[in-house]
Design an enzyme around this catalytic site. Structure first.
Site, PDB file in Angstrom:
ATOM      1  N   ASP A 123       0.819  -1.208   0.000  1.00 40.47           N
ATOM      2  CA  ASP A 123       0.000   0.000   0.000  1.00 40.47           C
ATOM      3  C   ASP A 123       0.854   1.259   0.000  1.00 40.47           C
ATOM      4  OD1 ASP A 123      -2.234  -1.502  -0.049  1.00 40.47           O
ATOM      5  OD2 ASP A 123      -2.706  -1.286   2.092  1.00 40.47           O
ATOM      6  N   LYS A 136     -12.272 -26.439 -18.992  1.00 43.09           N
ATOM      7  CA  LYS A 136     -13.126 -25.460 -19.665  1.00 43.09           C
ATOM      8  C   LYS A 136     -13.753 -24.594 -18.579  1.00 43.09           C
ATOM      9  CE  LYS A 136     -16.570 -24.988 -23.294  1.00 43.09           C
ATOM     10  NZ  LYS A 136     -17.427 -24.013 -22.659  1.00 43.09           N
ATOM     11  N   CYS A 193     -43.670 -15.404  15.309  1.00 41.45           N
ATOM     12  CA  CYS A 193     -43.675 -16.669  14.557  1.00 41.45           C
ATOM     13  C   CYS A 193     -42.493 -17.501  15.057  1.00 41.45           C
ATOM     14  CB  CYS A 193     -43.527 -16.385  13.065  1.00 41.45           C
ATOM     15  SG  CYS A 193     -42.942 -17.791  12.106  1.00 41.45           S
TER      16      CYS A 193
HETATM   17  S1  IVH Z   1     -10.315 -22.573 -26.576  1.00 39.54           S
HETATM   18  C1  IVH Z   1     -11.164 -21.472 -31.121  1.00 39.54           C
HETATM   19  N1  IVH Z   1      -9.929 -23.231 -24.054  1.00 39.54           N
HETATM   20  O1  IVH Z   1     -15.393 -22.080 -24.065  1.00 39.54           O
HETATM   21  C2  IVH Z   1     -11.409 -22.014 -29.770  1.00 39.54           C
HETATM   22  N2  IVH Z   1     -11.985 -22.164 -24.636  1.00 39.54           N
HETATM   23  O2  IVH Z   1     -17.179 -22.742 -26.830  1.00 39.54           O
HETATM   24  C3  IVH Z   1     -10.985 -21.121 -28.678  1.00 39.54           C
HETATM   25  N3  IVH Z   1     -13.467 -21.749 -22.727  1.00 39.54           N
HETATM   26  O3  IVH Z   1     -15.496 -19.394 -26.324  1.00 39.54           O
HETATM   27  C4  IVH Z   1     -11.479 -21.554 -27.357  1.00 39.54           C
HETATM   28  N4  IVH Z   1     -12.158 -22.577 -21.173  1.00 39.54           N
HETATM   29  O4  IVH Z   1     -15.176 -18.927 -23.827  1.00 39.54           O
HETATM   30  C5  IVH Z   1     -10.772 -22.674 -24.956  1.00 39.54           C
HETATM   31  N5  IVH Z   1      -9.441 -23.815 -21.855  1.00 39.54           N
HETATM   32  C6  IVH Z   1     -10.267 -23.261 -22.747  1.00 39.54           C
HETATM   33  C7  IVH Z   1     -11.527 -22.725 -22.362  1.00 39.54           C
HETATM   34  C8  IVH Z   1     -12.353 -22.191 -23.359  1.00 39.54           C
HETATM   35  C9  IVH Z   1     -13.326 -21.991 -21.421  1.00 39.54           C
HETATM   36  C10 IVH Z   1     -14.688 -21.135 -23.330  1.00 39.54           C
HETATM   37  C11 IVH Z   1     -14.393 -20.002 -24.276  1.00 39.54           C
HETATM   38  C12 IVH Z   1     -14.902 -20.447 -25.611  1.00 39.54           C
HETATM   39  C13 IVH Z   1     -15.894 -21.505 -25.244  1.00 39.54           C
HETATM   40  C14 IVH Z   1     -15.936 -22.564 -26.332  1.00 39.54           C
END
Ligand code: IVH
Length: 684
Positions: free
Chosen positions: A46, A124, A443
């Site tokens: 900070d 994902k 209540c």
């Molecule tokens: S690759 C051309 N890797 O999932 C492909 N996507 O429907 C590029 N997402 O639009 C995407 N984790 O929002 C990729 N490890 C990951 C991901 C990921 C989440 C999401 C992203 C993408 C959707 C795919």
């Protein structure tokens, strides 16, 4: 002294100090947010941050877009600009079964004329996709996915994410420094942060977000980046594109991203066979519950970029990658009954009583049915086989039923507008709200939760008066309202010695804890009363502006609404509560028992953080107090004083004969306060 009067030498030292500060802060951010290995204490951090802020405030010409100070947000935007993506943002085809993944593997091999590809697997993330453009190593623009062709420019919001480098580290690939490139990633929020933010929203009576993804998306849509800076957004990056250097594989790209300073996923694997892909999928299906954030599947990509190019795209998705989506942890089970839960503020929530069912790592026998409208809209009936989901949301919920399994004799669910408690008072539904409330102050169901809340650690902190004990005492009629707690001592020699599993020591400890609770400050006491929409934060505000309960009771709705942070809903609720004679009786009893219903000077000092985040410039001759006194008053309330006026100055306090600073404030549209107005702001 004016900046222009500095000599070249002084400018150099100043620049050096500024660069040094920026560098250290950037390193500290990276260590804290990406590596989770902080090397500075909060205080040290900070201090450096403040020093940099002050220098930049004094020399605004030296501010650059990648300075760490630029993460705290700027002036709100009117709207986001829509910009065409340099590379369209595609989405992935989804698969839901092993068979479909095998099918993908077959298509890939066919496309590559039977060369066996390597795959990468990663999580994902269930968040919001973002495209980040870097120029000259600096974050230049952040776009949302939008329709894939064009997205919204939300750069100021994305800048606030501490783990994202505003300026990347030097990385050379085959001797060429990489500085102009695009990164794709996902912005998301941790489960814990989500729960905490929703809890705060609930306190303020605001609408709750359904899951962390909605909260992250809602946050990124804010036009005020200062608000975004207060929310703990996270980012993970999974894609790199640049035509300056030769990139070879996704695995390598992920390592380059890391070296550049980007956070990459916490699980990543290079797989040499589709079997390894399955192992990864299975591993994370079991482990995903335990992750501190939500994922909705696994992304499988062909590792080699040359092979990716060869495979190309079909329609809106690449042929070289797919998503394997986990089932949104959904099961079906029998709805045995619909019961009603009464919360401490009287809100009545329908609850599905289920035949126990195992969903995503735990057995569920109850799930929320939200409110009556939800049950009506879906026509959910007792006896139905319902779908129970535990997906991106923390609390399991019923999402529908299976029509074929509906018993023949089933009848639509009939609501009772009576409280399920023995008093059976009539429930009310305030206009514009989806919830029904029981507003009977005695209540017993509401009472149990109200007393538990009253006694809990964060409120009056009465150890030994937990849920089980409260339930028992309410059932024994020892407690009929919160004020009865302070009469429990009268049972010391009568009822308590006759209770089972309750020894002398329990009595002594409990009575002592009750006695101790009388020391809690007024703000806590206000919070403890269980006034609808008055959470901890609101209670503090009320305790500050209405310094005793009589003043608060005398306040009309309009008076309350004059206070910042108090909206109509809260004001209405406070007025109703304090004007209800049985609630007021309870307050009087608590007061007589010795609880504090007044804010003293000491409390006031704690409550005074009104000026947090505000910067003041004092100019001209002050007559009511000296500059030093004024500075102290500001600091005590969490504000700061600066020497020069900029767009970021919150207030300029102008005394007699104010000169150029006043003119500058007027030019920039900064609020100018007279000394009198300043005094009022300080509430002196
Ligand atoms: S690759 C051309 N890797 O999932 C492909 N996507 O429907 C590029 N997402 O639009 C995407 N984790 O929002 C990729 N490890 C990951 C991901 C990921 C989440 C999401 C992203 C993408 C959707 C795919």
């Amino acid at each position: 002294m004016e900046h222009t009067l500095f000599t070249a030498d002084k400018d150099n030292t100043l620049m050096e100090r500024i660069s040094e500060l920026r560098e250290t802060i950037n390193k500290a951010d990276y260590a804290y947010y990406v590596e989770a290995q902080p090397f500075l204490s909060d205080r040290e951090y900070d201090a450096l941050f403040r020093e940099l802020q002050d220098l930049e405030k004094e020399y605004p010409a030296l501010i650059v877009s990648d300075s760490p100070t630029q993460r705290i947000g700027g002036e709100p935007l009117k709207e986001f600009e829509t910009i065409i993506h340099e590379i369209p943002m595609l989405s992935l085809a989804n698969t839901y079964s092993r068979g479909e993944v095998e099918e993908f593997d077959r298509r890939v091999k066919e496309g590559l004329e039977r060369i066996n590809p390597q795959y990468t697997t990663e999580l994902k993330y269930d968040g919001v996709a973002i495209s980040l453009r870097y120029k000259n190593g600096r974050l230049f623009r952040a776009l949302t996915r939008g329709d894939g062709e064009r997205g919204d420019d939300i750069t100021p919001n994305v800048r606030t994410i501490r783990s994202l480098p505003l300026k990347v580290k030097d990385v050379e690939i085959d001797g060429v420094k990489i500085s102009d490139f695009e990164v794709r990633g996902e912005i998301f929020m941790m489960k814990d942060d989500f729960v905490e933010l929703n809890r705060e929203r609930e306190e303020r009576g605001e609408k709750l977000y359904a899951n962390p993804r909605n909260l992250a998306a809602g946050t990124l849509k804010q036009l005020d980046s200062r608000e975004v800076a207060r929310r703990p957004l996270k980012i993970v990056c999974y894609y790199l594109f640049s035509d300056e250097v030769k990139l070879r594989s996704h695995d390598e790209n992920t390592q380059i991203l890391s070296r550049l300073g980007f956070p990459t996923g916490s699980a990543f694997q290079l797989c040499t066979s589709v079997n390894e892909v399955f192992e990864f999928i299975e591993h994370w299906d079991e482990k995903r519950e335990a992750l501190p954030f939500f994922i909705d599947g696994i992304v499988i990509k062909v590792d080699s970029l040359a092979q990716q190019r060869e495979l190309g795209f079909v329609a809106r998705s690449p042929r070289w990658a797919i998503a394997y989506k986990y089932e949104a942890a959904k099961e079906s089970t029998k709805l045995k009954d619909i019961t009603f839960q009464v919360g401490r503020t009287g809100v009545v929530t329908p609850v599905a009583e289920l035949e126990p069912v195992f969903v995503a790592g735990s057995t569920i026998s109850r799930a929320t049915l939200h409110n009556n409208d939800f049950i009506t809209a879906l026509d959910i009936r007792v006896g139905d086989t319902v779908l129970v989901e535990k997906g991106g949301d923390v609390i399991p919920k019923v999402t529908g039923f299976i029509p074929e399994k509906r018993p023949e004799n089933s009848i639509p669910f009939e609501f009772s507008t009576q409280c399920p408690c023995p008093i059976k008072s009539t429930l009310i539904r305030p206009e514009g709200e989806a919830n029904y409330y029981c507003d009977h102050s005695e209540c017993p169901w509401q009472l149990k939760r109200r007393i538990t809340h009253f006694a809990s650690r964060d409120v009056m902190n009465i150890e030994g008066l937990g849920e089980k004990v409260v339930d028992r005492f309410v059932e024994l009629s020892l407690l009929k309202n919160i004020a009865d707690i302070y009469d429990l001592y009268t049972y010391r020699d009568t009822v308590f010695p006759t209770l089972e599993r309750w020894g002398e020591k329990s009595t002594v400890n409990l009575l002592q804890a009750i006695e101790e609770s009388k020391k809690q400050p007024y703000a806590r006491v206000l919070y403890s009363l269980g006034i609808r929409f008055v959470g901890e934060g609101v209670a503090k505000v009320l305790a500050k502006y209405f310094r005793n309960i009589d003043a608060l009771k005398a306040a009309q709705k309009d008076d309350l609404m004059k206070v910042p942070e108090i909206g109509e809903r809260i004001a209405q609720s406070v007025v109703e509560h304090l004007n209800d004679s049985s609630e007021w009786d309870i307050i009087v009893r608590l007061k007589n028992a010795g609880l504090r219903f007044e804010t003293n000077e000491e409390d006031m000092a704690v409550l005074n953080t009104t000026l947090e985040g505000k910067t003041f410039v004092l100019t001209g001759e002050l007559s009511i107090m000296t500059r030093n006194q004024a500075g102290d008053e500001i600091a005590q309330r969490g504000g700061k004083v600066s020497g020069s006026v900029s767009k970021k100055t919150s207030y300029v306090v102008a005394g007699e004969n104010a000169g150029s600073k006043l003119t500058k404030a007027q030019e920039l549209g900064v609020t100018v306060l007279s000394e009198e107005e300043f005094k009022e702001l300080l509430q002196l």
